[in-house]
Enzyme design. Structure first.
Site, PDB file in Angstrom:
ATOM      1  N   TYR A   1      -1.572  -0.449  10.886  1.00  0.00           N
ATOM      2  CA  TYR A   1      -1.911  -1.080   9.599  1.00  0.00           C
ATOM      3  C   TYR A   1      -0.749  -0.873   8.623  1.00  0.00           C
ATOM      4  CZ  TYR A   1      -3.516  -1.116   4.802  1.00  0.00           C
ATOM      5  OH  TYR A   1      -3.590  -1.336   3.442  1.00  0.00           O
TER       6      TYR A   1
ATOM      7  N   SER B   1       0.832  -1.204   0.000  1.00  0.00           N
ATOM      8  CA  SER B   1       0.000   0.000   0.000  1.00  0.00           C
ATOM      9  C   SER B   1       0.865   1.251   0.000  1.00  0.00           C
ATOM     10  CB  SER B   1      -0.880  -0.008   1.252  1.00  0.00           C
ATOM     11  OG  SER B   1      -1.459   1.267   1.461  1.00  0.00           O
TER      12      SER B   1
ATOM     13  N   LYS C   1       2.205  -3.515   6.716  1.00  0.00           N
ATOM     14  CA  LYS C   1       2.598  -3.554   5.295  1.00  0.00           C
ATOM     15  C   LYS C   1       4.114  -3.410   5.166  1.00  0.00           C
ATOM     16  CE  LYS C   1      -1.490  -3.936   3.394  1.00  0.00           C
ATOM     17  NZ  LYS C   1      -1.893  -5.187   2.719  1.00  0.00           N
TER      18      LYS C   1
HETATM   19  C1  WQD Z   1      -8.784  10.027   1.211  1.00  0.00           C
HETATM   20  C2  WQD Z   1      -9.024  11.516   1.430  1.00  0.00           C
HETATM   21  C3  WQD Z   1      -9.270  12.115   3.728  1.00  0.00           C
HETATM   22  C4  WQD Z   1     -13.046   9.980   4.360  1.00  0.00           C
HETATM   23  C5  WQD Z   1      -6.204   4.875   3.113  1.00  0.00           C
HETATM   24  C6  WQD Z   1      -5.123   3.930   3.504  1.00  0.00           C
HETATM   25  C7  WQD Z   1      -4.464   3.370   2.270  1.00  0.00           C
HETATM   26  C8  WQD Z   1      -5.488   2.737   1.370  1.00  0.00           C
HETATM   27  C9  WQD Z   1      -6.571   3.744   1.034  1.00  0.00           C
HETATM   28  C10 WQD Z   1      -5.483   0.378   1.873  1.00  0.00           C
HETATM   29  C11 WQD Z   1      -8.249  12.070   2.605  1.00  0.00           C
HETATM   30  C12 WQD Z   1     -10.560  12.384   2.960  1.00  0.00           C
HETATM   31  C13 WQD Z   1     -11.894  10.503   3.788  1.00  0.00           C
HETATM   32  C14 WQD Z   1     -14.073  10.862   4.770  1.00  0.00           C
HETATM   33  C15 WQD Z   1     -12.751  12.730   4.009  1.00  0.00           C
HETATM   34  N1  WQD Z   1      -6.054   1.590   1.962  1.00  0.00           N
HETATM   35  N2  WQD Z   1     -11.761  11.840   3.608  1.00  0.00           N
HETATM   36  N3  WQD Z   1     -13.893  12.207   4.569  1.00  0.00           N
HETATM   37  O1  WQD Z   1      -6.414   7.813   3.985  1.00  0.00           O
HETATM   38  O2  WQD Z   1      -5.647   8.317   1.596  1.00  0.00           O
HETATM   39  O3  WQD Z   1      -5.676   5.964   2.412  1.00  0.00           O
HETATM   40  O4  WQD Z   1      -7.123   4.192   2.294  1.00  0.00           O
HETATM   41  O5  WQD Z   1      -4.482   0.081   1.318  1.00  0.00           O
HETATM   42  O6  WQD Z   1      -3.517   2.422   2.676  1.00  0.00           O
HETATM   43  O7  WQD Z   1      -4.140   4.657   4.222  1.00  0.00           O
HETATM   44  O8  WQD Z   1      -7.815   7.136   1.980  1.00  0.00           O
HETATM   45  O9  WQD Z   1     -10.188   7.391   1.418  1.00  0.00           O
HETATM   46  O10 WQD Z   1      -9.512   7.363   3.869  1.00  0.00           O
HETATM   47  O11 WQD Z   1      -8.985   9.356   2.464  1.00  0.00           O
HETATM   48  O12 WQD Z   1     -12.610  13.954   3.848  1.00  0.00           O
HETATM   49  O13 WQD Z   1     -15.154  10.460   5.303  1.00  0.00           O
HETATM   50  O14 WQD Z   1     -10.394  11.714   1.721  1.00  0.00           O
HETATM   51  O15 WQD Z   1      -9.007  13.169   4.665  1.00  0.00           O
HETATM   52  O16 WQD Z   1      -7.835  13.402   2.282  1.00  0.00           O
HETATM   53  P1  WQD Z   1      -6.348   7.421   2.550  1.00  0.00           P
HETATM   54  P2  WQD Z   1      -9.207   7.755   2.466  1.00  0.00           P
END
Ligand code: WQD
Length: 381
Positions: free
Chosen positions: A185, A161, A189
């Site tokens: 998590y 990831s 990885k």
């Molecule tokens: C994306 C953006 C949030 C939810 C994680 C893991 C990564 C992978 C993908 C497994 C950010 C914003 C999010 C919400 C928001 N998973 N957001 N409101 O954190 O980049 O990555 O998931 O492999 O390993 O770390 O993904 O979709 O959680 O967030 O504003 O309800 O959306 O702040 O900017 P992230 P995400």
């Protein structure tokens, strides 16, 4: 010993198909891996979001596939639908529900390669329950590698990831960037990547590819399989899809004071079908490149998209208004993360084909056709 362990596995997996397992054992026990065609791939966690999309591509590419999955965070309906979508190739798919990697000793196949998706992946949950994540993600991987070696299978594609880049000081991220973990998590990885590198150093027969996914979104264009997270979605797009089908009232936007085009976080969103194709490209690299050892590749689009841009694209694709609640930054979030994909393009002859509009089109198509995912209003916890 083996019989007792087999019984333990079979007893533990109530829905494991004992008859099927035994029949397959009879039919396949004499096969040697060298004579078996087409190539047979074991996919751990193959009932999950990325796993199910990858299994479908594998079947359509002519591979035989065995899925093992605990179904802790996935549905057997996804497996059934993959077999349906695959048409005639669906007969090349077998499924075993298992609880731990030791049971793999009794999955009666000889494999050319393993794609390892299985693992817990909720960032927030990993902070609350680190031992659950270290035990589940690390121990099961070590046992998987031991079982693979014992059965003479040393070709592995591992689901890593972009979270291993932590808070990158610059973008785009290349595979040579320094690695750090922002949460347990991500730490699992990182550790599994190191385990894979150490295993390859100890035995040059191993060929391993580590794939660092950026942000997987979207669904199969049929709308028949897609992302169906348990409980409250941690990630942006599954949450947006649940607002669109009125399972959630509004999207909370975590932070609009970042140093980005509109103040919201920027990520590299990649269509899950492009991601699945990346696994096929990695498998072909393992089978065709005798010189590969343990290599890592970014799977992203190379483009950064903000939260508000994703929401706007989804509203356009769905015709739905997504109500927003602006909130403070989420602990652990990076400001801007997106991939350099040059290495995968050069060495895997792979690049993402779909853009944000197709990702949102397909994400909405899945959500609109399956507002409760693979479940129903009654089945939601
Ligand atoms: C994306 C953006 C949030 C939810 C994680 C893991 C990564 C992978 C993908 C497994 C950010 C914003 C999010 C919400 C928001 N998973 N957001 N409101 O954190 O980049 O990555 O998931 O492999 O390993 O770390 O993904 O979709 O959680 O967030 O504003 O309800 O959306 O702040 O900017 P992230 P995400």
């Amino acid at each position: 010993m083996a019989q007792k362990a087999l019984q333990r596995c079979l007893q533990k997996g109530p829905s494991i198909n004992r008859k099927k397992a035994l029949v397959l054992r009879e039919r396949r026990s004499s096969s040697s891996i060298e004579t078996m065609t087409p190539k047979e791939i074991l996919v751990t966690g193959g009932a999950g979001y990325i796993g199910s999309h990858t299994v479908l591509q594998l079947l359509q590419e002519g591979f035989r596939v065995v899925i093992v999955d605990s179904l802790d965070n996935s549905s057997e309906i996804a497996v059934e639908r993959v077999a349906e979508l695959a048409g005639d190739a669906g007969k090349n798919l077998a499924f075993h529900q298992i609880w731990d990697s030791e049971c793999l000793n009794f999955v009666p196949h000889r494999f050319h390669a393993v794609i390892h998706f299985a693992g817990l992946k909720a960032v927030g949950e990993s902070v609350q329950k680190p031992l659950l994540y270290y035990n589940n993600n690390l121990i099961s991987t070590v046992v998987l590698l031991e079982v693979m070696a014992a059965h003479g299978c040393k070709n592995l594609v591992f689901s890593s990831s972009a979270t291993v880049y932590g808070w990158p000081e610059q973008v785009p991220c290349t595979e040579e960037f320094p690695l750090s973990a922002a949460n347990p998590y991500g730490q699992t990885k990182l550790i599994i990547e190191d385990i894979c590198r150490d295993v390859r150093k100890s035995d040059s027969e191993w060929k391993i590819i580590l794939l660092r996914y950026f942000n997987p979104v979207g669904a199969h264009p049929s709308g028949y399989i897609g992302e169906d997270p348990r409980g409250i979605p941690n990630n942006l797009m599954p949450y947006v899809q649940q607002v669109a089908v009125e399972r959630r009232n509004a999207l909370t936007v975590y932070g609009n004071d970042y140093n980005t085009k509109d103040g919201t976080g920027v990520r590299d969103y990649i269509h899950v079908v492009d991601l699945a194709d990346g696994h096929i490209a990695a498998l072909r690299k393992l089978f065709e490149d005798s010189g590969i050892g343990c290599e890592v590749y970014n799977l992203g689009t190379g483009k950064g998209t903000s939260v508000l841009e994703m929401v706007s694209a989804f509203e356009k694709a769905s015709g739905k208004k997504i109500p927003l609640v602006m909130a403070g930054r989420r602990a652990g979030d990076a400001e801007i993360v997106y991939a350099s994909t040059e290495k995968a393009e050069r060495e895997l002859s792979w690049r993402a084909k779909y853009g944000i509009n197709e990702m949102c089109r397909d994400q909405w198509n899945w959500a609109n056709k399956n507002p409760w995912g693979y479940g129903s209003p009654e089945s939601q916890s």
